[in-house]
Every structure is written in C-alpha cells, then in structure tokens.
Write an enzyme that holds these catalytic residues in place. Structure first.
Site, PDB file in Angstrom:
ATOM      1  N   LYS A 183     -52.194   8.421 -28.305  1.00 46.07           N
ATOM      2  CA  LYS A 183     -51.616   7.420 -28.900  1.00 46.07           C
ATOM      3  C   LYS A 183     -50.320   7.068 -28.552  1.00 46.07           C
ATOM      4  O   LYS A 183     -49.399   7.459 -29.097  1.00 46.07           O
ATOM      5  CB  LYS A 183     -51.622   7.692 -30.517  1.00 46.07           C
ATOM      6  CG  LYS A 183     -51.685   6.534 -31.471  1.00 46.07           C
ATOM      7  CD  LYS A 183     -51.974   6.639 -32.815  1.00 46.07           C
ATOM      8  CE  LYS A 183     -51.560   5.677 -33.917  1.00 46.07           C
ATOM      9  NZ  LYS A 183     -52.617   4.302 -33.661  1.00 46.07           N
ATOM     10  N   GLU A 219     -63.497  -0.096 -27.245  1.00 48.43           N
ATOM     11  CA  GLU A 219     -62.957   0.034 -28.813  1.00 48.43           C
ATOM     12  C   GLU A 219     -62.213  -1.339 -28.858  1.00 48.43           C
ATOM     13  O   GLU A 219     -61.874  -2.140 -27.922  1.00 48.43           O
ATOM     14  CB  GLU A 219     -62.069   1.311 -29.121  1.00 48.43           C
ATOM     15  CG  GLU A 219     -60.600   1.331 -28.307  1.00 48.43           C
ATOM     16  CD  GLU A 219     -59.712   2.322 -28.790  1.00 48.43           C
ATOM     17  OE1 GLU A 219     -59.693   2.353 -30.037  1.00 48.43           O
ATOM     18  OE2 GLU A 219     -59.171   2.877 -28.094  1.00 48.43           O
TER      19      GLU A 219
END
Length: 339
Positions: A183, A219
């Site tokens: 992230k 995604e």
C-alpha cells in the site's frame, strides 16, 4: 466547532483537533507525540519526495447505538504497513506502537466520531514517510509516522448501490513483480489518469487486468474485486493485487454463511458467468457493480438493471457493517472498543 451534517458527508478531508506523530532516528522509534498542526516540516531532499519511500493505511472507527466507539481490525493494518515498509526498505513500526497511536488519535478526536445511524464513520489515516535526506537512490535513515483522522461519508457518492465500472487495457496499476501488493502512493498515482477518464465517462472505477498478459482480472483502482457464482465467492489472486483486509473479512463471512471461497486467477471471460460482482475495501466497504463495460473489446457484462444489489452482496454488506457498528456479534475478535 461548526455544526456537521453527518448524513451528508462526502469522502474527503475535514480538519480535526489532533494528530499523532512518531519519529525514527538513530536506529530506533521515539515516543508518540500529539500535534494540533496540519503541517509537517520536511527536508527538501527527503526520500519520500524523491524515491517514493511512502506508505499509508486506512481504517475506520464506528459509534454503536450504545454510544461506544470501536475500531475494526487495526492489527491487520499494522501488519500490512510493516509489509509495505519491508517492500520499500523503510523502518518497520511495531504493531503495538501503531495500535497505541490509533487508540490515542481516536480518543483525542472523540467529538468527530459520527453518530450511530448516520451512515458516516471516522476514517483513520496512518502515514509513514522517509524523512531523512538522500541524493542517490538509497533508503532514508530517518522516518516519520503520523496518524490523522477525518469524519467521512461513503466513498462512492451513491453508497451501497450498484455502479458501473469499465476495463481499459491501456493502463496498468502496478508491475507484475513491482509494488502491487504494497500500500504505497505510487500505485495510486499510476491509477489517476485511467480513473479520471473512467469517471468522465460515467464509471465509478476501472477494473484492471493483469499487467503481464491482460488475460486475468486484477483489481479496481481503489478496491479489490470479487464475483459470486453458484454459491461461491471468487476473488482474483495475483502478485500485483493489494491484499484487502475487507476482502479477507468478507471471505471469512462468506464461508460462515455456507459459501465456498476460491482465490485464484480469474480469466476475463469469466465475467460472463458471474451472478453478482462487486468492489470491496475499507473506504468502499462493498460497492456492487451494475455492469462492466470492456471498452477495448466493445463488450458489456450486466449484473443488475433495477438498481438493487444482489442478495449475496447485500447479506455480506449487512453482516460486515453490523459487526463494525456493534449491531452484530463479533465472534472473530475483529473489533476493539476504544471509548
């Protein structure tokens, strides 16, 4: 404090009272510090500015009908930040210090926790950056960890309602062996152009395909993807997808509801077989997908035409939200009462 219309909050930044900071230097982490400033003092040669040494997390706190405030799975966020730190050679913050900072920032900003039933929550943003100066591609020797909070409404303006997404093969979110599983800000920067183009065309997000072959689902820009078929929860697996804590939670709930769970490579052609599809993540929770338009192949996969979410998505959403707000029992130990 000016009166806040809790039920009309967007997903954006609002100034709150305090943030928490912690500095890493001389090979060790210092003590947590409380600040009321929104500004950080940063060296112009800091590695976060030049070499992308930056990682962030997102989690939420919720107020229950009993007035108690609880936070959802912050240990998982702490461990994911450690993974991101390891991946780009930053100092790893101990889980205990991460959790202590989250508890402290929630308590200090208690008046900004939205009331039960408003549909809003307190969004918590931990951030870790390389603050030490370097001119030369190498990791910093000093780091800053901080946590701020802001009350937010739903990430997608329509909330828990089906929204369209699109496939664009001309863009990648991350490289096959790159930072897709971390992230870090660079992944989000890479998604801005395609995401903006999609929104200009009326889509909520881009559904990316795998960056190597463009054959498999990856995604969405801001969230993981899953599909439902034959009582099975199917989630793409690849080495360029961020492991979503929400997705992980939903998979556990799906199993306990009697669904099978498959995490595997999902060919794009399989979109035609799903009964329901959705995005999921901390910010979005679950956003059902009404249709997926493959803009390159001129194909469209439709999942709902009446504007209503599918039954499995709705059941999962209500169960997860119920646990987060304290309306449902939490047999998993996912929540911690803060106030």
């Amino acid at each position: 404090m000016e009166t806040i219309n809790w039920s009309d909050l967007s997903f954006g930044y609002m100034k709150t009272d305090y943030n928490i900071r912690c500095y890493y230097c001389d090979g060790k982490w210092g003590e947590l510090e409380v600040s009321s400033s929104e500004i950080i003092n940063l060296h112009m040669a800091a590695t976060c500015l030049h070499y992308g040494q930056e990682s962030f997390e997102g989690l939420k706190a919720f107020k229950g009908k009993d007035g108690k405030v609880q936070v959802f799975r912050m240990d998982e966020n702490a461990k994911r930040m450690q993974s991101s730190s390891h991946g780009i050679m930053m100092a790893e913050l101990p889980v205990e210090k991460f959790e202590e900072a989250v508890r402290k920032v929630i308590r200090l900003n208690e008046r900004f926790v939205p009331p039960y039933g408003s549909g809003a929550s307190l969004y918590i943003r931990p951030l870790l950056i390389g603050s030490g100066p370097q001119v030369g591609v190498k990791p910093a020797e000093e780091y800053l960890f901080l946590v701020f909070v802001t009350p937010v409404g739903p990430y997608f303006k329509d909330g828990f309602k089906p929204a369209p997404v699109c496939i664009m093969r001309g863009y990648d979110r991350a490289a096959p062996q790159g930072t897709g599983t971390l992230k870090v800000g660079g992944n989000y920067a890479a998604s801005l152009v395609a995401g903006n183009q999609a929104k200009e065309q009326g889509y909520a997000a881009v559904l990316y395909l795998d960056p190597k072959e463009k054959k498999y689902l990856d995604e969405c820009g801001p969230a993981n993807f899953f599909g439902i078929r034959d009582n099975t929860y199917i989630a793409p697996a690849s080495n360029s997808i961020l492991p979503s804590i929400t997705n992980k939670s939903l998979q556990q709930l799906a199993v306990d509801m009697g669904l099978k769970v498959e995490c595997r490579a999902v060919p794009v052609e399989e979109l035609a077989t799903f009964e329901e599809t959705a995005e999921c993540g901390t910010a979005a929770v679950i956003t059902p997908i009404s249709r997926i338009d493959d803009l390159d192949e001129n194909k469209s996969y439709v999942y709902t035409t009446d504007g209503k979410p599918g039954p499995v998505c709705e059941k999962l959403y209500k169960k997860l939200q119920g646990i987060q707000t304290g309306d449902e029992p939490d047999p998993y130990g996912w929540t911690e009462e803060i106030l």
